[in-house]
Design a protein around this motif. Structure first.
Motif, PDB file in Angstrom:
ATOM      1  N   TYR A 160       0.833  -1.197   0.000  1.00 58.94           N
ATOM      2  CA  TYR A 160       0.000   0.000   0.000  1.00 58.94           C
ATOM      3  C   TYR A 160       0.876   1.258   0.000  1.00 58.94           C
ATOM      4  O   TYR A 160       0.639   2.187  -0.778  1.00 58.94           O
ATOM      5  N   ASP A 161       1.887   1.274   0.851  1.00 63.52           N
ATOM      6  CA  ASP A 161       2.799   2.415   0.939  1.00 63.52           C
ATOM      7  C   ASP A 161       3.502   2.633  -0.399  1.00 63.52           C
ATOM      8  O   ASP A 161       3.595   3.767  -0.883  1.00 63.52           O
ATOM      9  N   LEU A 162       3.969   1.561  -1.021  1.00 62.72           N
ATOM     10  CA  LEU A 162       4.651   1.669  -2.306  1.00 62.72           C
ATOM     11  C   LEU A 162       3.709   2.214  -3.376  1.00 62.72           C
ATOM     12  O   LEU A 162       4.084   3.102  -4.147  1.00 62.72           O
ATOM     13  N   ARG A 163       2.468   1.706  -3.415  1.00 62.42           N
ATOM     14  CA  ARG A 163       1.474   2.194  -4.385  1.00 62.42           C
ATOM     15  C   ARG A 163       1.226   3.688  -4.217  1.00 62.42           C
ATOM     16  O   ARG A 163       1.159   4.438  -5.189  1.00 62.42           O
ATOM     17  N   LYS A 164       1.074   4.122  -2.961  1.00 57.55           N
ATOM     18  CA  LYS A 164       0.808   5.540  -2.693  1.00 57.55           C
ATOM     19  C   LYS A 164       1.998   6.408  -3.080  1.00 57.55           C
ATOM     20  O   LYS A 164       1.828   7.492  -3.634  1.00 57.55           O
ATOM     21  N   ARG A 165       3.205   5.932  -2.779  1.00 57.86           N
ATOM     22  CA  ARG A 165       4.396   6.711  -3.126  1.00 57.86           C
ATOM     23  C   ARG A 165       4.595   6.770  -4.648  1.00 57.86           C
ATOM     24  O   ARG A 165       5.001   7.815  -5.169  1.00 57.86           O
ATOM     25  N   MET A 166       4.307   5.690  -5.345  1.00 57.80           N
ATOM     26  CA  MET A 166       4.433   5.681  -6.808  1.00 57.80           C
ATOM     27  C   MET A 166       3.415   6.644  -7.428  1.00 57.80           C
ATOM     28  O   MET A 166       3.709   7.304  -8.418  1.00 57.80           O
ATOM     29  N   ALA A 167       2.230   6.720  -6.848  1.00 59.97           N
ATOM     30  CA  ALA A 167       1.188   7.620  -7.369  1.00 59.97           C
ATOM     31  C   ALA A 167       1.587   9.089  -7.181  1.00 59.97           C
ATOM     32  O   ALA A 167       1.208   9.941  -7.986  1.00 59.97           O
ATOM     33  N   LYS A 168       2.364   9.380  -6.139  1.00 56.79           N
ATOM     34  CA  LYS A 168       2.794  10.754  -5.863  1.00 56.79           C
ATOM     35  C   LYS A 168       4.034  11.140  -6.675  1.00 56.79           C
ATOM     36  O   LYS A 168       4.316  12.326  -6.808  1.00 56.79           O
ATOM     37  N   ALA A 169       4.777  10.152  -7.132  1.00 59.41           N
ATOM     38  CA  ALA A 169       6.052  10.428  -7.809  1.00 59.41           C
ATOM     39  C   ALA A 169       5.827  11.203  -9.099  1.00 59.41           C
ATOM     40  O   ALA A 169       4.894  10.916  -9.849  1.00 59.41           O
ATOM     41  N   PRO A 170       6.685  12.184  -9.356  1.00 63.92           N
ATOM     42  CA  PRO A 170       6.560  12.949 -10.605  1.00 63.92           C
ATOM     43  C   PRO A 170       6.861  12.030 -11.801  1.00 63.92           C
ATOM     44  O   PRO A 170       7.676  11.152 -11.725  1.00 63.92           O
TER      45      PRO A 170
END
Length: 88
Positions: free
Chosen positions: A77-87
């Motif tokens: 979940y954390d990885l998915r959220k961070r990937m979604a925020k990544a430019p």
């Protein structure tokens, strides 16, 4: 909280504690004393006091197995959220 946490429980609690603040998570944990009853960990992302997104639903005979699977779910979940925020 009891004094003798396993490594799985310690890792789960540290990870959940960090992510709870960052993502607004809420947890339900049920560990039964009865062998016939499953242990459960459910984690939701809350918004405006309502469940918005299921992060983790784990149901196992042993709470340690719940912790292990919940750790994996939280990391994904954390990885998915961070990937979604990544430019891009």
């Amino acid at each position: 909280m009891h004094l003798h946490m396993t490594e799985e429980e310690r890792e789960f609690r540290e990870l959940y504690g960090k992510m709870r603040k960052e993502y607004g998570l809420w947890m339900h944990l049920h560990s039964s004393i009865y062998e016939w009853e499953d242990d459960i960990i459910e984690i939701w992302r809350m918004e405006d006091g309502k469940n918005k997104e299921a992060v983790c639903r784990v149901k196992e005979k042993d709470i340690e197995d719940c912790y292990k699977k919940a750790i994996i779910d939280l990391k994904h979940y954390d990885l998915r959220k961070r990937m979604a925020k990544a430019p891009v």
